[in-house]
Design a protein around this motif. Structure first.
Motif, short mmCIF file in Angstrom:
data_model
loop_
_atom_site.label_atom_id
_atom_site.label_comp_id
_atom_site.label_asym_id
_atom_site.label_seq_id
_atom_site.Cartn_x
_atom_site.Cartn_y
_atom_site.Cartn_z
N GLU A 163 -2.95 -3.45 2.70
CA GLU A 163 -4.25 -3.01 2.19
C GLU A 163 -4.29 -1.50 1.92
OE1 GLU A 163 -7.28 -6.28 4.21
OE2 GLU A 163 -7.21 -4.26 5.04
N GLU A 167 -0.91 -0.81 -2.93
CA GLU A 167 -1.10 -0.45 -4.34
C GLU A 167 -0.22 0.74 -4.72
OE1 GLU A 167 -2.68 -0.64 -8.25
OE2 GLU A 167 -2.45 -2.07 -6.62
N GLU A 168 -0.16 1.74 -3.85
CA GLU A 168 0.68 2.90 -4.10
C GLU A 168 2.16 2.49 -4.19
OE1 GLU A 168 1.95 6.89 -1.65
OE2 GLU A 168 -0.13 6.23 -1.50
N ARG A 170 3.32 -0.52 -4.99
CA ARG A 170 3.51 -1.31 -6.21
C ARG A 170 3.67 -0.39 -7.41
NH1 ARG A 170 1.00 -2.64 -10.56
NH2 ARG A 170 -0.95 -1.71 -9.96
N LEU A 171 2.81 0.61 -7.51
CA LEU A 171 2.90 1.55 -8.62
C LEU A 171 4.23 2.30 -8.62
CD1 LEU A 171 -0.75 2.94 -8.65
CD2 LEU A 171 0.33 1.48 -10.38
N GLU A 178 1.77 -1.58 -15.18
CA GLU A 178 1.15 -2.82 -14.70
C GLU A 178 2.23 -3.90 -14.67
OE1 GLU A 178 -1.96 -3.55 -13.56
OE2 GLU A 178 -2.19 -1.37 -13.61
#
Length: 190
Positions: A163, A167-168, A170-171, A178
């Motif tokens: 959580e 995201e960081e 994944r980027l 994307e």
């Protein structure tokens, strides 16, 4: 038991296949066993407690979320249940047809839909949840209370890692792009 092979057999096969590949075995075992445990528990609960109430795991989770959080926007229910909004639409329509949930428009934003439990839904959850919890105790029966607390805290930290930093990560892995869209039913070109 999910799958055809025991957990011990699967671990042996994976170890033999990955013997020469540098991998983080302990971390791989944790993630693999999270999946195996979730599948085994879900299948057991669907085939025991939930079947008697004609509920799928997903339907139960949706009812649980609305029961705990109260009336909620569908997007929040889907997020909390870990399902897509499209899946929630189908599940909530089925639950509505059974008289367990009520779908209504948002009072200030006509684009939004709210879900709430009906009296029948409330009664169902008050009846089913104690049975569900008894099966939670059964599936963790080989663990002491202290071990249950330890496992729960460890899994909570896994969730927080994803959580808070997923995201960081994944980027970074995708160089800020994307992810490619999934191909439905088609195999990727080799």
């Amino acid at each position: 038991m999910p799958g055809q092979r025991s957990i011990t057999e699967a671990e042996k096969l994976a170890g033999a296949k990955l013997g020469g590949i540098p991998v983080r075995h302990e971390q791989m075992a944790v993630v693999a066993n999270i999946y195996r445990a979730a599948s085994a528990v879900r299948q057991h609960l669907e085939n025991s407690v939930l079947r008697g109430s004609e509920l799928t795991w997903t339907a139960f989770v949706v009812l649980w979320v609305v029961w705990i959080w109260g009336e909620s926007e569908t997007r929040h229910v889907a997020e909390e249940a870990g399902i897509s909004k499209g899946t929630l639409t189908g599940v909530s329509r089925t639950l509505e047809a059974r008289g367990l949930v009520r779908r209504s428009g948002h009072p200030t934003d006509g684009r939004l839909v709210l879900l709430s439990l009906t009296d029948e839904g409330e009664e169902l959850m008050q009846r089913v949840f104690p049975q569900f919890n008894e099966e939670e105790a059964f599936v963790t029966g080989q663990l002491s209370d202290e071990e249950c607390r330890s496992v729960a805290e460890g899994l909570r930290r896994v969730v927080l890692q994803v959580e808070e930093q997923g995201e960081e990560r994944r980027l970074a892995l995708l160089d800020g792009a994307e992810p490619a869209p999934r191909r439905s039913g088609r195999r990727p070109k080799a």
